[in-house]
Design an enzyme around this catalytic site. Sequence first.
Site, PDB file in Angstrom:
ATOM      1  N   ASP A  73     -18.411  11.031  -8.643  1.00  0.00           N
ATOM      2  CA  ASP A  73     -19.972  11.370  -8.782  1.00  0.00           C
ATOM      3  C   ASP A  73     -20.855  10.096  -8.600  1.00  0.00           C
ATOM      4  O   ASP A  73     -20.365   8.930  -8.898  1.00  0.00           O
ATOM      5  CB  ASP A  73     -20.079  11.776 -10.547  1.00  0.00           C
ATOM      6  CG  ASP A  73     -21.123  12.706 -10.888  1.00  0.00           C
ATOM      7  OD1 ASP A  73     -21.423  13.429  -9.781  1.00  0.00           O
ATOM      8  OD2 ASP A  73     -21.736  12.817 -11.826  1.00  0.00           O
ATOM      9  N   GLY A 157     -28.213  14.678   1.431  1.00  0.00           N
ATOM     10  CA  GLY A 157     -28.799  14.416   0.131  1.00  0.00           C
ATOM     11  C   GLY A 157     -29.904  13.581   0.214  1.00  0.00           C
ATOM     12  O   GLY A 157     -30.986  13.899   1.038  1.00  0.00           O
ATOM     13  N   ASP A 159     -30.322  10.645   1.599  1.00  0.00           N
ATOM     14  CA  ASP A 159     -30.301   9.748   2.777  1.00  0.00           C
ATOM     15  C   ASP A 159     -31.458   9.415   3.565  1.00  0.00           C
ATOM     16  O   ASP A 159     -31.807   8.476   3.843  1.00  0.00           O
ATOM     17  CB  ASP A 159     -29.010  10.237   3.622  1.00  0.00           C
ATOM     18  CG  ASP A 159     -27.732   9.790   3.000  1.00  0.00           C
ATOM     19  OD1 ASP A 159     -27.561   9.409   1.871  1.00  0.00           O
ATOM     20  OD2 ASP A 159     -26.784  10.069   3.710  1.00  0.00           O
ATOM     21  N   ARG A 185     -20.526   4.672  -1.915  1.00  0.00           N
ATOM     22  CA  ARG A 185     -19.228   5.307  -2.006  1.00  0.00           C
ATOM     23  C   ARG A 185     -18.346   4.322  -1.244  1.00  0.00           C
ATOM     24  O   ARG A 185     -17.213   4.264  -1.596  1.00  0.00           O
ATOM     25  CB  ARG A 185     -19.516   6.546  -1.573  1.00  0.00           C
ATOM     26  CG  ARG A 185     -18.117   7.404  -1.532  1.00  0.00           C
ATOM     27  CD  ARG A 185     -18.247   9.017  -1.143  1.00  0.00           C
ATOM     28  NE  ARG A 185     -19.076   9.693  -2.069  1.00  0.00           N
ATOM     29  CZ  ARG A 185     -20.362   9.882  -1.484  1.00  0.00           C
ATOM     30  NH1 ARG A 185     -20.891   9.764  -0.187  1.00  0.00           N
ATOM     31  NH2 ARG A 185     -21.144  10.649  -2.312  1.00  0.00           N
TER      32      ARG A 185
END
Length: 203
Positions: A73, A157, A159, A185
């Site tokens: 998440d 998203g 970005d 990530r």
Amino acid sequence: MNRRRLILSTGNINKVEEIKDILKDLPLDVLSKKDLGLGSIEVEENGDTLEENAIIKAKSLANMVDGMVMADDSGLFVNYLNGEPGVHSARYAGINARDDENNIKLLNRLKGVPLEKRDAYFKTVIVLVTEKGEVITVTGKCEGYIGFEPKGEEGFGYDPLFVVKGYDKTFAELGEEIKNKISHRARALNKLKIEMKKILEDD
């Protein structure tokens, strides 16, 4: 080492490709839940933190499949907004909000806010449930700030809005190759790789 199955709880194709790329040197067959015909199964992410949501997703899928299961998440935390959108990043503008709708809402919330107060960070929590049922948790963080308008064509998203500290470009401008080395990530996955190597070597 024998090849092992790693099943990802995400249905986000961009995320799947990013994870596959970062873990490509491990003896793993990386599969998404969609690959196993479980793409329609949605888990209610009702945790108050990224950690809680990742654990909920990983454990629920681990009960249905054979192999190691990974769930993550991620959230964007803007300090000026007391951590918004945070755990609600994916559904900031509504439950089925598109990326551009989330971005517009964030820009509106920061209207008139000067550059020096737009600092933010991305955080990812990854949970791995091993075949033995052990739960391993790692985190990754990437610092930056929120730009005044979307820039760049790549990524997903937030970005196009997130300007990475030390690069002065958004994730969407930097492109996949650089992003997969420096992102939140990527940092969490690199920590997970260390843990996974131990698991693969021990068995």
